[in-house]
Design a protein around this motif. Structure first.
Motif, PDB file in Angstrom:
ATOM      1  N   LYS A  50       0.819  -1.201   0.000  1.00 46.62           N
ATOM      2  CA  LYS A  50       0.000   0.000   0.000  1.00 46.62           C
ATOM      3  C   LYS A  50       0.855   1.254   0.000  1.00 46.62           C
ATOM      4  CE  LYS A  50      -4.072  -1.696   2.383  1.00 46.62           C
ATOM      5  NZ  LYS A  50      -4.972  -1.507   3.514  1.00 46.62           N
ATOM      6  N   ASN A  51       0.260   2.338  -0.461  1.00 43.84           N
ATOM      7  CA  ASN A  51       0.849   3.673  -0.445  1.00 43.84           C
ATOM      8  C   ASN A  51       2.095   3.759  -1.325  1.00 43.84           C
ATOM      9  OD1 ASN A  51      -1.168   4.291   1.414  1.00 43.84           O
ATOM     10  ND2 ASN A  51       0.139   3.812   3.150  1.00 43.84           N
ATOM     11  N   SER A  52       2.801   4.874  -1.207  1.00 44.79           N
ATOM     12  CA  SER A  52       4.019   5.062  -1.979  1.00 44.79           C
ATOM     13  C   SER A  52       4.934   5.993  -1.206  1.00 44.79           C
ATOM     14  CB  SER A  52       3.704   5.657  -3.352  1.00 44.79           C
ATOM     15  OG  SER A  52       3.167   6.943  -3.202  1.00 44.79           O
ATOM     16  N   GLY A  53       6.156   6.109  -1.676  1.00 43.10           N
ATOM     17  CA  GLY A  53       7.112   6.993  -1.020  1.00 43.10           C
ATOM     18  C   GLY A  53       7.533   6.475   0.335  1.00 43.10           C
ATOM     19  N   ILE A  54       7.700   7.378   1.280  1.00 43.94           N
ATOM     20  CA  ILE A  54       8.201   7.030   2.608  1.00 43.94           C
ATOM     21  C   ILE A  54       7.173   6.232   3.413  1.00 43.94           C
ATOM     22  CG2 ILE A  54       7.482   9.115   3.837  1.00 43.94           C
ATOM     23  CD1 ILE A  54      10.939   7.635   4.192  1.00 43.94           C
ATOM     24  N   GLY A  55       5.899   6.363   3.092  1.00 45.14           N
ATOM     25  CA  GLY A  55       4.843   5.679   3.846  1.00 45.14           C
ATOM     26  C   GLY A  55       4.436   4.342   3.271  1.00 45.14           C
ATOM     27  N   LYS A  56       5.230   3.781   2.360  1.00 46.00           N
ATOM     28  CA  LYS A  56       4.886   2.515   1.715  1.00 46.00           C
ATOM     29  C   LYS A  56       4.972   1.368   2.720  1.00 46.00           C
ATOM     30  CE  LYS A  56       5.744  -0.036  -2.501  1.00 46.00           C
ATOM     31  NZ  LYS A  56       6.515  -0.086  -3.737  1.00 46.00           N
ATOM     32  N   GLY A  66      -2.024 -22.964  13.418  1.00 44.19           N
ATOM     33  CA  GLY A  66      -3.377 -23.074  12.912  1.00 44.19           C
ATOM     34  C   GLY A  66      -4.171 -21.779  12.887  1.00 44.19           C
ATOM     35  N   VAL A  67      -3.569 -20.683  13.305  1.00 49.54           N
ATOM     36  CA  VAL A  67      -4.247 -19.384  13.318  1.00 49.54           C
ATOM     37  C   VAL A  67      -3.544 -18.462  12.336  1.00 49.54           C
ATOM     38  CG1 VAL A  67      -4.889 -17.408  14.743  1.00 49.54           C
ATOM     39  CG2 VAL A  67      -4.873 -19.683  15.736  1.00 49.54           C
ATOM     40  N   GLY A  68      -4.307 -17.818  11.463  1.00 44.00           N
ATOM     41  CA  GLY A  68      -3.725 -16.882  10.510  1.00 44.00           C
ATOM     42  C   GLY A  68      -3.328 -15.592  11.201  1.00 44.00           C
ATOM     43  N   VAL A  69      -2.082 -15.164  10.979  1.00 44.92           N
ATOM     44  CA  VAL A  69      -1.556 -13.946  11.598  1.00 44.92           C
ATOM     45  C   VAL A  69      -1.035 -13.037  10.498  1.00 44.92           C
ATOM     46  CG1 VAL A  69       0.134 -13.020  13.221  1.00 44.92           C
ATOM     47  CG2 VAL A  69      -0.876 -15.257  13.635  1.00 44.92           C
ATOM     48  N   GLU A  70      -1.442 -11.770  10.535  1.00 43.04           N
ATOM     49  CA  GLU A  70      -0.963 -10.796   9.561  1.00 43.04           C
ATOM     50  C   GLU A  70      -0.222  -9.686  10.282  1.00 43.04           C
ATOM     51  OE1 GLU A  70      -4.069  -9.274   7.107  1.00 43.04           O
ATOM     52  OE2 GLU A  70      -4.648 -11.251   6.389  1.00 43.04           O
ATOM     53  N   ARG A  71       0.807  -9.188   9.623  1.00 45.69           N
ATOM     54  CA  ARG A  71       1.574  -8.085  10.199  1.00 45.69           C
ATOM     55  C   ARG A  71       1.912  -7.104   9.093  1.00 45.69           C
ATOM     56  NH1 ARG A  71       6.704  -8.512  14.286  1.00 45.69           N
ATOM     57  NH2 ARG A  71       6.845  -6.297  14.627  1.00 45.69           N
ATOM     58  N   VAL A  72       1.778  -5.825   9.386  1.00 44.19           N
ATOM     59  CA  VAL A  72       2.066  -4.764   8.421  1.00 44.19           C
ATOM     60  C   VAL A  72       3.428  -4.174   8.751  1.00 44.19           C
ATOM     61  CG1 VAL A  72       1.289  -2.577   7.473  1.00 44.19           C
ATOM     62  CG2 VAL A  72      -0.394  -4.270   8.191  1.00 44.19           C
ATOM     63  N   PHE A  73       4.306  -4.138   7.744  1.00 47.29           N
ATOM     64  CA  PHE A  73       5.645  -3.589   7.915  1.00 47.29           C
ATOM     65  C   PHE A  73       5.811  -2.359   7.031  1.00 47.29           C
ATOM     66  CE2 PHE A  73       6.237  -8.151   8.695  1.00 47.29           C
ATOM     67  CZ  PHE A  73       6.923  -8.129   9.896  1.00 47.29           C
ATOM     68  N   PRO A  74       6.358  -1.264   7.568  1.00 43.81           N
ATOM     69  CA  PRO A  74       6.738  -0.146   6.703  1.00 43.81           C
ATOM     70  C   PRO A  74       8.037  -0.502   5.976  1.00 43.81           C
ATOM     71  CG  PRO A  74       6.765   0.489   9.034  1.00 43.81           C
ATOM     72  CD  PRO A  74       6.489  -0.963   8.969  1.00 43.81           C
ATOM     73  N   ILE A  75       8.070  -0.324   4.674  1.00 46.55           N
ATOM     74  CA  ILE A  75       9.243  -0.722   3.883  1.00 46.55           C
ATOM     75  C   ILE A  75      10.488   0.048   4.295  1.00 46.55           C
ATOM     76  CG2 ILE A  75      10.254  -0.542   1.574  1.00 46.55           C
ATOM     77  CD1 ILE A  75       7.829  -1.728   0.439  1.00 46.55           C
ATOM     78  N   HIS A  76      10.350   1.334   4.539  1.00 48.04           N
ATOM     79  CA  HIS A  76      11.509   2.187   4.798  1.00 48.04           C
ATOM     80  C   HIS A  76      11.812   2.350   6.287  1.00 48.04           C
ATOM     81  CE1 HIS A  76      11.627   3.031   0.563  1.00 48.04           C
ATOM     82  NE2 HIS A  76      10.356   3.355   0.600  1.00 48.04           N
ATOM     83  N   SER A  77      11.307   1.437   7.114  1.00 50.01           N
ATOM     84  CA  SER A  77      11.559   1.506   8.550  1.00 50.01           C
ATOM     85  C   SER A  77      13.015   1.169   8.858  1.00 50.01           C
ATOM     86  CB  SER A  77      10.654   0.513   9.276  1.00 50.01           C
ATOM     87  OG  SER A  77      11.021   0.414  10.629  1.00 50.01           O
TER      88      SER A  77
END
Length: 133
Positions: A50-56, A66-77
């Motif tokens: 998602k997004n673009s630039g520094i906030g991607k 057995g449990v689905g886990v999702e995690r969001v990572f900032p690319i430029h962190s």
């Protein structure tokens, strides 16, 4: 406005754009626990970018006990040490949210097979000429 773009450009990482949606990746993420720091590896399927630039950002999904886990990572962190490509995937969607409803083999993504480049024609043509001489 130009000053903001200059600051953002100085903080962006260029080397982390080697993966796409559908790939299985290992994210090496720095965890701070009190005074100590360690790197934790989070392996899963990239289901969205998602997004673009520094906030991607990119979302990684895995099954943990057995449990689905999702995690969001900032690319430029600065906490992301590196992103390692484990298995390239072949998908036709930009967002793979339908994977959330799938279980077991149905949640698998086909592997993208990258063909090796063929040898140049000049090398093939010159080889028979050497055998004739």
């Amino acid at each position: 406005m130009n000053e903001i773009k200059a600051i953002e450009a100085s903080q962006m990482k260029a080397e982390l754009d080697n993966f796409k949606v559908g790939d299985t990746v290992k994210v090496h993420f720095t965890i701070v626990e009190g005074k100590t720091e360690r790197i934790q590896i989070y392996e899963g399927l990239v289901i969205a970018m998602k997004n673009s630039g520094i906030g991607k950002t990119f979302t990684v999904r895995k099954n943990s006990y057995g449990v689905g886990v999702e995690r969001v990572f900032p690319i430029h962190s600065p906490r992301i040490a590196r992103v390692e490509l484990v298995r390239p995937g072949r998908v036709r969607r930009a967002k793979l949210y339908y994977i959330r409803d799938k279980i077991g083999k149905a949640a698998k993504i086909k592997e993208l097979i990258i063909k090796k480049s063929a040898k140049p024609k000049a090398a093939k043509e010159s080889a028979p000429a050497e055998n004739q001489a």
